[in-house]
Design an enzyme around this catalytic site. Structure first.
Site, short mmCIF file in Angstrom:
data_model
loop_
_atom_site.label_atom_id
_atom_site.label_comp_id
_atom_site.label_asym_id
_atom_site.label_seq_id
_atom_site.Cartn_x
_atom_site.Cartn_y
_atom_site.Cartn_z
N LYS A 22 75.03 -8.32 83.27
CA LYS A 22 73.75 -8.14 83.38
C LYS A 22 72.98 -9.23 82.27
CE LYS A 22 70.88 -4.70 82.54
NZ LYS A 22 69.64 -4.84 81.62
N ASN A 23 73.12 -8.51 80.94
CA ASN A 23 72.21 -9.06 80.23
C ASN A 23 72.81 -10.70 79.64
OD1 ASN A 23 70.68 -6.91 80.20
ND2 ASN A 23 71.47 -5.88 78.28
N CYS A 118 57.04 -0.49 77.87
CA CYS A 118 58.15 -0.11 78.44
C CYS A 118 58.87 1.14 77.87
CB CYS A 118 59.15 -1.12 77.77
SG CYS A 118 60.99 -0.88 77.90
N ARG A 123 58.43 -2.63 72.18
CA ARG A 123 59.30 -3.99 72.56
C ARG A 123 58.24 -5.27 72.65
NH1 ARG A 123 63.51 -3.11 77.35
NH2 ARG A 123 64.58 -4.65 76.31
N ASP A 309 72.50 0.45 73.99
CA ASP A 309 72.85 0.65 75.53
C ASP A 309 73.92 1.71 75.98
OD1 ASP A 309 70.74 -0.93 75.81
OD2 ASP A 309 72.02 -2.71 76.44
N ARG A 401 69.27 -1.46 88.91
CA ARG A 401 68.80 -2.71 88.18
C ARG A 401 70.15 -3.09 87.16
NH1 ARG A 401 63.40 -2.22 84.52
NH2 ARG A 401 64.17 -4.23 84.10
N1 EPU Z 1 61.43 -6.66 68.66
C1 EPU Z 1 60.21 -6.95 68.01
N2 EPU Z 1 59.82 -8.20 68.35
C2 EPU Z 1 60.25 -9.11 69.09
C3 EPU Z 1 61.58 -8.90 69.97
C4 EPU Z 1 62.17 -7.26 69.71
O1 EPU Z 1 59.80 -6.13 67.36
O2 EPU Z 1 59.62 -10.20 69.35
C5 EPU Z 1 62.20 -5.26 68.38
C6 EPU Z 1 62.43 -4.48 69.74
O3 EPU Z 1 61.33 -3.70 69.91
C7 EPU Z 1 63.69 -3.52 69.30
C8 EPU Z 1 64.22 -4.48 68.35
O4 EPU Z 1 63.65 -5.71 68.03
O5 EPU Z 1 63.19 -2.42 68.55
C9 EPU Z 1 65.66 -5.18 69.20
O6 EPU Z 1 65.16 -5.68 70.62
P1 EPU Z 1 66.04 -6.90 71.18
O7 EPU Z 1 64.76 -8.05 71.34
O8 EPU Z 1 67.34 -7.15 70.42
O9 EPU Z 1 66.15 -6.30 72.59
P2 EPU Z 1 65.88 -7.42 74.09
O10 EPU Z 1 66.34 -8.76 73.77
O11 EPU Z 1 64.58 -6.96 74.52
C10 EPU Z 1 68.22 -6.61 74.89
C11 EPU Z 1 68.84 -5.96 76.03
C12 EPU Z 1 68.23 -4.78 76.18
C13 EPU Z 1 69.20 -4.24 74.89
C14 EPU Z 1 68.62 -4.92 73.60
C15 EPU Z 1 69.32 -4.50 72.25
C16 EPU Z 1 68.46 -7.86 77.81
C17 EPU Z 1 68.04 -8.29 78.90
N3 EPU Z 1 68.18 -6.70 77.32
O12 EPU Z 1 66.78 -6.51 74.97
O13 EPU Z 1 69.04 -4.17 77.18
O14 EPU Z 1 69.07 -2.78 74.71
O15 EPU Z 1 68.82 -6.26 73.64
O16 EPU Z 1 70.72 -4.44 72.31
O17 EPU Z 1 69.42 -8.39 77.27
C18 EPU Z 1 69.65 -2.55 78.87
O18 EPU Z 1 70.32 -3.31 79.46
O19 EPU Z 1 69.52 -1.27 79.45
C19 EPU Z 1 68.79 -2.88 77.89
C20 EPU Z 1 67.69 -2.26 77.53
#
Ligand code: EPU
Length: 423
Positions: A22-23, A118, A123, A309, A401
């Site tokens: 998915k991701n 969220c 996030r 995850d 999802r």
């Molecule tokens: N963060 C910030 N600022 C930003 C972006 C992230 O502070 O601009 C923080 C987040 O709040 C979090 C940490 O950095 O505490 C890591 O977040 P990350 O950006 O890595 O997560 P994401 O890209 O929003 C993806 C996956 C998530 C998975 C996370 C961590 C996708 C679509 N989603 O989210 O997947 O948990 O990486 O591995 O790729 C799931 O599939 O259930 C899911 C939540």
């Protein structure tokens, strides 16, 4: 709203096919916005998040066709009509922010709604924005939208140095950098297999990228990108989830398409808990043949560490382990929403901030439960596999999802599980 009813039914046996990630798919799809040529994705998972990304891309004027029952996505952005991602779609799925980098890089401007709150944590998207600013973008936040503008002549290569590892921000930076003028260095980049998969696809489209899979990615911008056909990498989170099914219920299950490199640190944790994992020519075979699972401590980290995850699903296993396990959630600040639900099934869990102490009990008991996010929902299904009596998991739309055909996959290995429609 549908519910899933699981009845603890003893050891499992057989094979479970693992879908495309998915991701990975959610970042490969917006990559179409970087090119006028067609992008074809194979091994796409059939999930509601993928349909949401389809709707978002179509709202921008992109063509997205789901072929072969949705396993093939044929995308084209040659006739884009809009660079504005509306709140109504973005609020449904945070990954919508991944259209920002490609739109800005290709069209010089983009307006994308901020995703908002969220269930698992605040996030924010500040790192996505900082990365684009490092390439010369001017950003203005108004009326709930990011209004982004590239300098005349387009984005410029720059140094993007992330203060913390972010999967999504790395993906946005990587996509934007492919069309920026000059060289971009992305430091403290995420190393997840989904990033490597995105880089592979972009390389097929003609992007000049090196260092993917390490913490420094170098991108040499090119004038235009072409088309490509790309197979979406295996979903390591779906893989880990189904590996836990025989670990929890007993028996032996082969997860087809799985490889150790996708789930190395998770396998080390399973090994410490007394679960055996064997690599076969077709996947990963997981078995739990004798005795109780041993308690283990788990700390979630960016890849290659233990994935956040899989934390909820791992907790479901540890609820019946011998001894006390400590789970530390280091990625999201509110990702223990499954704990009170597991406690309704008889689990002994103490949550303090980002730490959960789980003391194993002999057996869980079925109960009606409810979850607020995708991974929490599936952890309750896993717990139900070994619980005494019936577990009714409500709010199944969270599951849709990220898990296709949960009922079919688990009943295929002998679980007693059904989906019912509530009027
Ligand atoms: N963060 C910030 N600022 C930003 C972006 C992230 O502070 O601009 C923080 C987040 O709040 C979090 C940490 O950095 O505490 C890591 O977040 P990350 O950006 O890595 O997560 P994401 O890209 O929003 C993806 C996956 C998530 C998975 C996370 C961590 C996708 C679509 N989603 O989210 O997947 O948990 O990486 O591995 O790729 C799931 O599939 O259930 C899911 C939540």
């Amino acid at each position: 709203m549908d519910s899933i009813i699981v009845t603890g039914n003893g050891p499992l046996s057989g094979q479970i096919p693992i879908a495309g990630a998915k991701n990975a798919c959610l970042t490969l799809m917006p990559a179409t916005l970087l090119s006028d040529e067609p992008l074809t994705l194979t091994n796409a998972p059939r999930l509601s998040d993928i349909r949401t990304m389809t709707t978002l891309l179509q709202s921008l004027g992109a063509e997205v066709q789901a072929l072969n029952e949705g396993q093939v996505l044929a995308l084209s952005s040659h006739a884009l009509t809009s660079t504005r991602a509306e709140y109504d779609i973005v609020r449904k799925m945070r990954a919508s922010i991944l259209v920002l980098g490609p739109l800005l890089a290709k069209h010089g401007h983009a307006e994308v709604s901020l995703p908002g709150g969220c269930a698992i944590g605040a996030r924010p998207v500040d790192l996505h924005l900082r990365a684009l600013e490092a390439m010369g973008a001017e950003l203005d936040l108004r009326e709930g939208y990011v209004h982004a503008k590239a300098p005349a002549g387009g984005l410029k290569g720059g140094i993007v140095d992330f203060p913390l590892v972010s999967v999504g921000a790395t993906e946005n930076a990587l996509m934007a950098a492919t069309l920026a003028k000059g060289t971009t260095l992305i430091k403290n980049a995420a190393r997840e297999p989904e990033i490597v998969d995105l880089a592979r696809c972009l390389q097929k489209m003609g992007a000049q990228i090196s260092g993917e899979g390490t913490s420094t990615i170098e991108v040499q911008g090119v004038e235009t990108l072409g088309g490509a056909t790309h197979r979406v990498v295996t979903d390591r989170i779906e893989l880990g989830t189904y590996m836990l099914a025989p670990a929890i219920a007993g028996g032996e299950v082969e997860c087809l398409g799985g490889t150790i490199e996708l789930v190395q640190s998770f396998c080390e944790t399973l090994d410490a808990a007394g679960i055996s994992v064997e690599e076969t020519p077709t996947g990963l075979k997981v078995s739990r043949k004798n005795g109780r699972v041993r308690a283990v401590d788990v700390t979630t980290e960016p890849f290659p560490g233990f994935p956040t995850d899989l934390q909820a699903q791992m907790m479901a296993l540890l609820c019946t382990a011998e001894g006390t396990s400590v789970l530390e959630e280091k990625i999201f600040e509110n990702r223990f929403m499954h704990a009170p639900e597991l406690m309704r099934m008889g689990a002994q869990i103490d949550v303090h901030g980002g730490t959960a102490k789980v003391t194993g009990v002999d057996k869980l008991k079925g109960a009606p439960v409810m979850a607020t996010d995708l991974r929490a929902s599936v952890s309750l299904i896993l717990a139900g596999l070994a619980a005494e009596g019936e577990t009714v998991v409500n709010r199944v739309y969270h599951l849709d999802r990220g898990y296709e055909h949960v009922v079919r996959k688990l009943s295929g290995v002998g679980a007693k599980i059904e989906r019912v429609r509530n009027e």
